[in-house]
Design an enzyme around this catalytic site. Structure first.
Site, PDB file in Angstrom:
ATOM      1  N   GLU A 142       0.999  -3.425  -9.050  1.00 13.01           N
ATOM      2  CA  GLU A 142       2.017  -4.225  -8.157  1.00 13.01           C
ATOM      3  C   GLU A 142       2.310  -5.498  -8.724  1.00 13.01           C
ATOM      4  O   GLU A 142       3.320  -6.167  -8.614  1.00 13.01           O
ATOM      5  CB  GLU A 142       1.517  -4.300  -6.884  1.00 13.01           C
ATOM      6  CG  GLU A 142       2.278  -5.188  -5.923  1.00 13.01           C
ATOM      7  CD  GLU A 142       1.631  -5.412  -4.485  1.00 13.01           C
ATOM      8  OE1 GLU A 142       2.244  -6.368  -3.819  1.00 13.01           O
ATOM      9  OE2 GLU A 142       0.657  -4.396  -4.083  1.00 13.01           O
TER      10      GLU A 142
ATOM     11  N   ASP B 173      -5.903   0.222   0.636  1.00  8.96           N
ATOM     12  CA  ASP B 173      -5.549  -0.878  -0.195  1.00  8.96           C
ATOM     13  C   ASP B 173      -6.572  -2.282   0.216  1.00  8.96           C
ATOM     14  O   ASP B 173      -6.645  -2.444   1.319  1.00  8.96           O
ATOM     15  CB  ASP B 173      -3.996  -1.091   0.311  1.00  8.96           C
ATOM     16  CG  ASP B 173      -3.282  -2.352  -0.518  1.00  8.96           C
ATOM     17  OD1 ASP B 173      -4.060  -2.909  -1.332  1.00  8.96           O
ATOM     18  OD2 ASP B 173      -2.219  -2.674  -0.426  1.00  8.96           O
TER      19      ASP B 173
ATOM     20  N   HIS C  94       5.250   0.758  -5.069  1.00  2.86           N
ATOM     21  CA  HIS C  94       4.620  -0.494  -4.130  1.00  2.86           C
ATOM     22  C   HIS C  94       6.093  -0.538  -3.287  1.00  2.86           C
ATOM     23  O   HIS C  94       7.122  -0.656  -3.960  1.00  2.86           O
ATOM     24  CB  HIS C  94       4.275  -1.477  -4.953  1.00  2.86           C
ATOM     25  CG  HIS C  94       4.000  -2.310  -3.592  1.00  2.86           C
ATOM     26  ND1 HIS C  94       4.962  -3.700  -3.299  1.00  2.86           N
ATOM     27  CD2 HIS C  94       3.164  -2.840  -2.668  1.00  2.86           C
ATOM     28  CE1 HIS C  94       4.434  -4.381  -2.586  1.00  2.86           C
ATOM     29  NE2 HIS C  94       3.145  -3.952  -2.067  1.00  2.86           N
TER      30      HIS C  94
ATOM     31  N   GLU D 298      -6.842   1.246  -3.760  1.00  2.86           N
ATOM     32  CA  GLU D 298      -5.783   0.223  -4.458  1.00  2.86           C
ATOM     33  C   GLU D 298      -6.097  -1.028  -4.710  1.00  2.86           C
ATOM     34  O   GLU D 298      -6.643  -1.715  -3.666  1.00  2.86           O
ATOM     35  CB  GLU D 298      -4.090   0.547  -3.676  1.00  2.86           C
ATOM     36  CG  GLU D 298      -3.242  -0.214  -4.205  1.00  2.86           C
ATOM     37  CD  GLU D 298      -1.909  -0.295  -3.274  1.00  2.86           C
ATOM     38  OE1 GLU D 298      -1.037  -0.974  -3.285  1.00  2.86           O
ATOM     39  OE2 GLU D 298      -1.888   0.467  -2.432  1.00  2.86           O
TER      40      GLU D 298
ATOM     41  N   HIS E  57      -5.809  -5.271  -1.401  1.00  2.87           N
ATOM     42  CA  HIS E  57      -5.421  -6.326  -1.890  1.00  2.87           C
ATOM     43  C   HIS E  57      -6.011  -7.310  -2.920  1.00  2.87           C
ATOM     44  O   HIS E  57      -5.994  -8.675  -2.425  1.00  2.87           O
ATOM     45  CB  HIS E  57      -4.907  -7.170  -0.537  1.00  2.87           C
ATOM     46  CG  HIS E  57      -4.065  -6.122   0.478  1.00  2.87           C
ATOM     47  ND1 HIS E  57      -4.782  -5.699   1.532  1.00  2.87           N
ATOM     48  CD2 HIS E  57      -2.902  -6.171   0.318  1.00  2.87           C
ATOM     49  CE1 HIS E  57      -3.780  -4.953   1.975  1.00  2.87           C
ATOM     50  NE2 HIS E  57      -2.614  -5.194   1.446  1.00  2.87           N
TER      51      HIS E  57
END
Length: 353
Positions: free
Chosen positions: A230, A178, A280, A204, A180
């Site tokens: 998300e 991930d 998520h 991700e 972010h």
């Protein structure tokens, strides 16, 4: 932690946990009536309604959010209302939510250990941490790299981290990464291509959430599967997002995108685009229970779903939190969400805040 409690005149209460800023959500829920049919808070729109009329109620409240935003906190709070209504319906009927959503498509939900927000990010520390969760029975682990919305400003070495973890856990454990929203597309492509050698299960949110074109460009230049979703909030947005061909895996959040009923529509939309769903979920046991009910009943949730690897700091708000066994979770016993909330601890944390 933002909990939403919905009470009925028959003494049944429903609960939800939504990922948003609690004080802002409180304002959105409790805003007083303007007296002219606009600017009402969610509470003003929902009081007096029937929780069983969940779709009509959802539309009524959604239309009422027009003057303070139809993304972010408004949809997050509405997601909480939806989940709480399903909790109420299940309790009123003596049925678990998954039974009301169509019954069990699968007996248990496979989950991965999400370690996305840990602070120590050296390759050696990640390898030790991942191995610990594999020993607990998890068949997949997720690592967090870079700096959130960092635009290439992360100080870690993602490729070295993934290499170290792969060497520690072996070839049979899945590794998810991930970012972010941490990188520009050209850097994200470089990382994604480097991850190919280590068979990363998904990469991700590698680029900014609003850069759908950049995300599609990344996906088209790597065989590492790309996941995102998300930061998307409404059904029309998901339709446009899927049409860009930006992801291999759609990763949306029930507590951000409208709750169970809208989540079912989003999952059906993903199925129409032949895109699997991973939810998520880095939340408390309340949201985890909601995730389990949804994933049990939803064909598109074919891969491992997300659970917070480390215990939630406020986990004691629930007496019977869902437990991971052998890398899978079954829903709590009992109607609705199946949870027993510890209202004494909830009151304690509320006063402490």
């Amino acid at each position: 932690l933002c909990l939403i409690k919905v009470e009925t005149d028959e003494g049944i209460s429903g609960w939800a946990d939504v990922e948003t800023q609690p004080h802002v959500a409180h304002a959105a829920v409790n805003a007083p009536s303007s007296g002219v049919g606009m600017f009402e808070g969610l509470k003003e729109l929902a009081v007096g309604e029937d929780p069983f009329e969940v779709e009509r109620l959802w539309d009524k409240v959604y239309l009422g959010t027009a003057y303070y935003g139809r993304r972010g906190v408004a949809i997050q709070a509405l997601s909480g209302l939806d989940v709480a209504c399903w909790d109420i319906m299940g309790k009123a009927l003596g049925q678990p939510i998954y039974a009301l959503l169509g019954g069990q498509y699968r007996p248990r939900v496979a989950v991965y250990a999400s370690m996305a927000l840990v602070q120590e990010k050296t390759p050696e520390a990640w390898a030790v941490r991942a191995q610990e969760f594999v020993e607990q029975g998890f068949g997949a682990v997720k690592l967090g790299i870079g700096r959130e919305w960092g635009y290439d400003a992360g100080q870690d070495d993602p490729v070295a981290i993934v290499r170290s973890v792969r060497e520690a856990v072996g070839d049979t454990v899945e590794i998810l990464v991930d970012a972010h929203n941490g990188y520009y597309p050209h850097t994200a492509v470089t990382l994604a291509q480097a991850f190919e050698a280590y068979r990363v299960f998904h990469f991700e949110e590698p680029v900014a959430a609003f850069d759908w074109e950049g995300l599609a460009w990344v996906r088209n230049h790597t065989t590492t599967p790309i996941a995102a979703g998300e930061q998307i909030y409404t059904l029309p947005e998901f339709r446009r997002f899927l049409a860009t061909g930006a992801v291999d895996i759609l990763q949306f959040d029930l507590t951000k995108s409208g709750g169970f009923w809208t989540g079912k529509k989003i999952a059906a939309l993903a199925e129409a685009w032949d895109v699997p769903v991973i939810l998520h979920n880095y939340h408390s046991p309340v949201a985890t229970a909601a995730m389990v009910h949804f994933a049990l009943t939803t064909p598109a949730c074919r891969y491992t779903q997300e659970v917070r690897a480390m215990p939630h700091p406020l986990a004691d708000i629930v007496h019977n939190a869902p437990c991971v066994e052998g890398g899978t979770i079954a829903p709590p016993d009992g109607p609705g969400l199946g949870l027993e909330l510890n209202e004494e601890r909830i009151a304690f944390y509320t006063c402490a805040g």
